[in-house]
Enzyme design. Sequence first.
Site, PDB file in Angstrom:
ATOM      1  CE  LYS A 108       1.285   8.994  -9.531  1.00  0.00           C
ATOM      2  NZ  LYS A 108       1.756   9.980 -10.524  1.00  0.00           N
TER       3      LYS A 108
HETATM    4  C1  LIG Z   1       3.093  10.162 -11.059  1.00  0.00           C
HETATM    5  C2  LIG Z   1       3.216  10.850 -12.367  1.00  0.00           C
HETATM    6  C3  LIG Z   1       4.355  10.679 -13.207  1.00  0.00           C
HETATM    7  C4  LIG Z   1       5.555   9.862 -12.793  1.00  0.00           C
HETATM    8  O1  LIG Z   1       5.289   8.474 -12.753  1.00  0.00           O
HETATM    9  P1  LIG Z   1       6.236   7.505 -11.909  1.00  0.00           P
HETATM   10  O2  LIG Z   1       5.598   6.162 -11.967  1.00  0.00           O
HETATM   11  O3  LIG Z   1       6.255   8.066 -10.504  1.00  0.00           O
HETATM   12  O4  LIG Z   1       7.599   7.531 -12.528  1.00  0.00           O
HETATM   13  C5  LIG Z   1       4.354  11.303 -14.446  1.00  0.00           C
HETATM   14  N1  LIG Z   1       3.321  12.081 -14.847  1.00  0.00           N
HETATM   15  C6  LIG Z   1       2.220  12.267 -14.072  1.00  0.00           C
HETATM   16  C7  LIG Z   1       1.132  13.144 -14.570  1.00  0.00           C
HETATM   17  C8  LIG Z   1       2.119  11.659 -12.817  1.00  0.00           C
HETATM   18  O5  LIG Z   1       1.023  11.853 -12.052  1.00  0.00           O
END
Ligand SMILES: *Cc1c(COP(=O)(O)O)cnc(C)c1O
Length: 494
Positions: free
Chosen positions: A112
């Site tokens: 993120k």
């Molecule tokens: C948020 C997250 C995901 C999922 O991603 P999306 O965009 O919500 O599908 C997968 N792995 C980690 C470590 C995350 O923080």
Amino acid sequence: MALFYKSTRDPKNVVSASQAILQGLAVDGGLYVPTEIPKPVLDFAELAEQSYQEIAAQIMQLFLPDFTQDELRDCINQAYDQKFDDPKITPLVKADGQYYLELFHGPTLAFKDLALSILPHLMKKAAQKNNLDKEIVILTATSGDTGKSAMAGFADVENTKIVVFYPENGVSPIQERQMVTQKGANTFVAAIEGNFDDAQTKVKQLFNDENLRSKMAQNNKAFSSANSINIGRLVPQIVYYVYAYTRLIKTGRIKSGEEINVSVPTGNFGDILAGFYAKKMGLPIRRLVCASNQNNVLTDFFQTGNYDRNRPFYITSSPSMDILVSSNLERLLFYLAKEDTAQTKQLMDDLNEKGTYTITPEMKEGLSDFFADFASEEETAETIRKMYEDGAYVIDPHTAVASCVAEKYPNDEKIPTVVLSTASPYKFPQAVLQAINKENIAAEGFAAIDKLHQIAKVSIPASIQELEKAKIRHHDRISADQMTDFVEKALDLK
Ligand SMILES: *Cc1c(COP(=O)(O)O)cnc(C)c1O
């Protein structure tokens, strides 16, 4: 033709890219999608010689045309700098026959960061462009990764404030410590007595609280969103798909134009949707592998055309994917329905009212871009152990889900597969230790980190090392009823 953004639920709701970033969600409840998907002539051999930042400038310009190239470069340079502990930003490594795109080298050790380190800068520029002189207030409920990543991104960004709520017993010890030690005079965080849903419901109420909104307006402030429905989060994620492809060319693993598969650990469907845009833009991706954990609502949807959230909710070792309503799927439905907003809205209404919907056979044909499956808890742990033993590579549980499901795809033509590695194993040390060696179950917190370090021999990221000594700056534990009060105090509205 210039590119704008339109709502998935109302064809007449059209705004500029910068306005879409400021609004987050469309007022009609829909999500913003580009009026057309850019189809640039991509010279992959040339891109292979460029840095992450250079590629980002080109790709983001296509989707954000009302930003100048200088403005974008400015945002990119402020986002993708020494905050990332690898100058490549998202290094691609090979282990046990697969390629792993490591998206966890940012300040909070989850993918993120790639979007949330640049979103504040895009928002600031977007506000200037639209002569919005209000202070932007980001309000977020988090189950762990988004809250810290958003705070790290917005900390000390001029003319912004960020308020985060997390469930007091719903995040990992490392995730909690990351949040309560957050610096920055404009960051506010509180633990909520209750679960994630309680925090999320109350945050939605706060967004629409008339009394609060008028106080905000009087004080020259406006709410915005930092979650993955904002196109300002989606667009920066398209970049690393292009980056990964061009690194395979650069290292001689593929020739320009050859196809690859990408496996994406999926929760809210934001990350994989960015991959879908990359494919539609012309990146040679054969299949987007939609990997779920035991909360496999998406696996069933892709296999049957029926989405049904009426099912048990499991708490798994990959908590950021513990989700039964994937918000960004609405954007895919819109494309499957050939941009029919009425049909898209109907499906979303069905979901709201009945918790389920079924797409038409014509819409289902569009799913061939994807392969979907899931990994059980046992398979996830087994994948971590096997990668460690056979590949000498330590992966986190989210990445393990994607790695496991990639192996389930019948890849008869042996197309190279890139697995998106979304979190550092140091963010989930206990789960990783237990998977590698059942005797390590007792180690917790920083003891687990040290133990993982001894076993894995991967250096402990600086941000984790600092965490142990970091000063705790946020102490609030409140009930959901006290959230309005907390926000008003944070924003000096009292
Ligand atoms: C948020 C997250 C995901 C999922 O991603 P999306 O965009 O919500 O599908 C997968 N792995 C980690 C470590 C995350 O923080």
